[in-house]
Design an enzyme around this catalytic site. Sequence first.
Site, PDB file in Angstrom:
ATOM      1  N   TYR A 113      -3.074  42.585  25.196  1.00 54.75           N
ATOM      2  CA  TYR A 113      -2.011  41.704  24.788  1.00 54.75           C
ATOM      3  C   TYR A 113      -0.827  42.579  24.422  1.00 54.75           C
ATOM      4  CZ  TYR A 113       0.965  38.344  22.741  1.00 54.75           C
ATOM      5  OH  TYR A 113       2.066  37.572  22.494  1.00 54.75           O
ATOM      6  N   TRP A 115       3.436  43.970  25.948  1.00 58.51           N
ATOM      7  CA  TRP A 115       4.385  44.199  27.038  1.00 58.51           C
ATOM      8  C   TRP A 115       4.152  45.607  27.554  1.00 58.51           C
ATOM      9  CZ3 TRP A 115       9.098  40.960  27.630  1.00 58.51           C
ATOM     10  CH2 TRP A 115       9.027  39.770  26.892  1.00 58.51           C
TER      11      TRP A 115
END
Length: 769
Positions: A113, A115
């Site tokens: 989880y 970016w």
Amino acid sequence: MTHQRTLTAAHWGVYEVEYDDDGKAVKLHPFSRDPDPSPIGLHMLSDEVTRLRVRRPSVRRSWLEHGPGAAPERRGQEPFVEVDWPVALDLVAAEIRRVKEKHSNRSIFGGSYGWSSAGRFHHAQSQVHRFLNAVGGYVRHQDSYSLAAARVLMPHIVAPMDELMSMHTPWDVMAEHCKLFVSFGGVPHKNSQINAGGATRHHVKGGLYGMRAKGVRFVNVTPTADDLDTGGTVEWLAIRPNTDTALILALCHVLLEENLHDRAFLDRCTVGFDRFAPSLAGKTPEWAERITGIAASRIRSLAREMAATRTTVSINWSLQRSHHGEQPFWALVTLACMLGQVGLPGGGFAVGYGPVNLMGSAFPKYSGPTLPQGTNAVSDFIPVARFTDMLLNPGGKVPYNGRDLVYPDIRLVYWAGGNPFHHHQDLNRLMTAWRKPETIVFHEQFWTPAARMADIVLPATTSLERDDIGYGSREPYLIAMKKAREPVGEARDDYWIFSQLAERLGQGETYTEGRDTMAWLQHLYELSRRKSAEAGVTIPAFDAFWQAGMAEAEGTSREPVMLASFRADPAKHPLKTPSGRIEIFSEKIASFGYDDCPGHATWFEPAEWLGARLAERYPLHMLSDQPADKLHSQLDHSPHARSTKIRGRQPVTMHPEDAAARGIADGDLLRVYNDRGACLAAARLSDRIRRGVVRLSTGAWFDPADSGSNQPLEKHGNPNALTLDIGASKLSQGCIAQTCLVEIERFDGPAPPVTAHRLPDLETRSKPT
């Protein structure tokens, strides 16, 4: 004389790579075509960033010597042993095989989880999920910390969030047609520095300034006035946090009471208004004033102004990261429908402008390169923010979106991309749960808090050390992210690591399909090119793109006004809701029977807010928003991020009068605390924040004074040492980080050193004992 510059992409922008005469990448520059470039990534090549790289495969000493499950309470406290790649890969493959055979793939959690990469091929989440699917599947997460409550709610009542975000009315249309822009939670410029896959042209600042230049009037409903910059005057309504639903319902009450609502639009384009309307009885502006702190007279006049002119109501994502976070979004949609301007240029609702660079983009929508992840043979999943609950309660049940989920018994956590010790709530509780798995494997570029708490850490490359393709939704350019430098130490990209593991587990061909990295890039690009052409968008062939270093997508594939076709003919262009219309009352949600999320927008008192009895002990509402100097916790150790700290710690913004009442001066070291934990931060005083509210932005790497303690003092300023870890409601189970009461006092004792950016103790061996 320097070599020609190449391009690279990160979530916060495109950068031009400068090389010296020897071909060494020496500096990054802002993208020349970006009107408002972000400075966040400019230091990615710096020595300070490189210093914290994971350079060799590393195994926690107790795990290496005694095997899975050894001394889990020592995670984060004992040295790592650096080993050769073949040793590390054999250990990981053997552990996956052991868990599969002894417990099944339902005991493997595929944690990713975050970016993790702007590049679409070397996207860690896609890579780890593809690999785990190839070897039999894994337990996955659903939704996101950023947007879970809205992601679950909005498909029931309007449309999926991803669709809504990509169809927001462009800034130029807003400037020409909108007359009144009412924002709940602002349009924070700092948030709009980013976009999934990389921002190429930042347009939010220009969009807002352009609206102001055309005479649009702005009303910002928020506890923090600095989250909406238009270059001009903005009316600030300093609301109590977590009370926006009450304010919106009072606005609806005025529209109904004074017959200012658009009955024709409600009848044609919505369902359920007549079942919702009786709930507005008693929701007067006077009722809302007691809850929100906004004057009843202003609530009433604002409702009249909104009904009298072309109005957009926008809501920031932070509002749904709260207890009952579904309700302000549902109430906002209801308000917009009562105004009757949904589908009109410059009118309707937004969900919202500003959280990322995407919303308001006028560029065409097309299909970018995406790595297929295969099929997951395991059906188990959890709402993403219930990760700690899953580890602590195997076999327990949790309601979610109309069904009851059963928490699996997780023995192996395999993580690539992201930092749970940044984005999860109540990190002291997470540290207890973190002892439950027998093995935790991380792919990491840097020695983050999560990497230091793992059993096996495999060094991953950064986007500057591999070839990839940068693509972001509704961004005008695709970027050829050519490798700019050799990997640091023995770092390898995730694709290489997973290819080696898949081969050891007998699934090499399934995972790689016989392609190397460049073959995958060409394959994915050409697939994207064909799909884009079907949507009326043209991009050049791969070889031309790669040689040029960039490609511009050309075409028009978007409706210029959000929901205009639906408004024009709801029967011909129905929504994907059960009724095909906007659902002010949802029969589906009502059928779930949830006491904390009925069939229409409703005001609920949050578990913690300034109107609660708990506020007598903890009288400050702490907001933990996105930082301005990094994306979540990425690059917290960079010179740019470290320059924003005060005395090496995250600043906490508070009103001067709140500070004076506690004997606090600007720059003082502070202890922020509640029953869940305590952290050190430094005072930053501002009259642009509501009294009784403080803001401690996220992103400081978690730095507990004693990681073996049940409630250690966090030394760096990580707000999730304090936040509440319960679900938003039975519907979404989303995170509620913005629902948090604290107290603050000056910290006068000797300040413990910040150790978040220190390397762990490392030993070296070639073979395991």
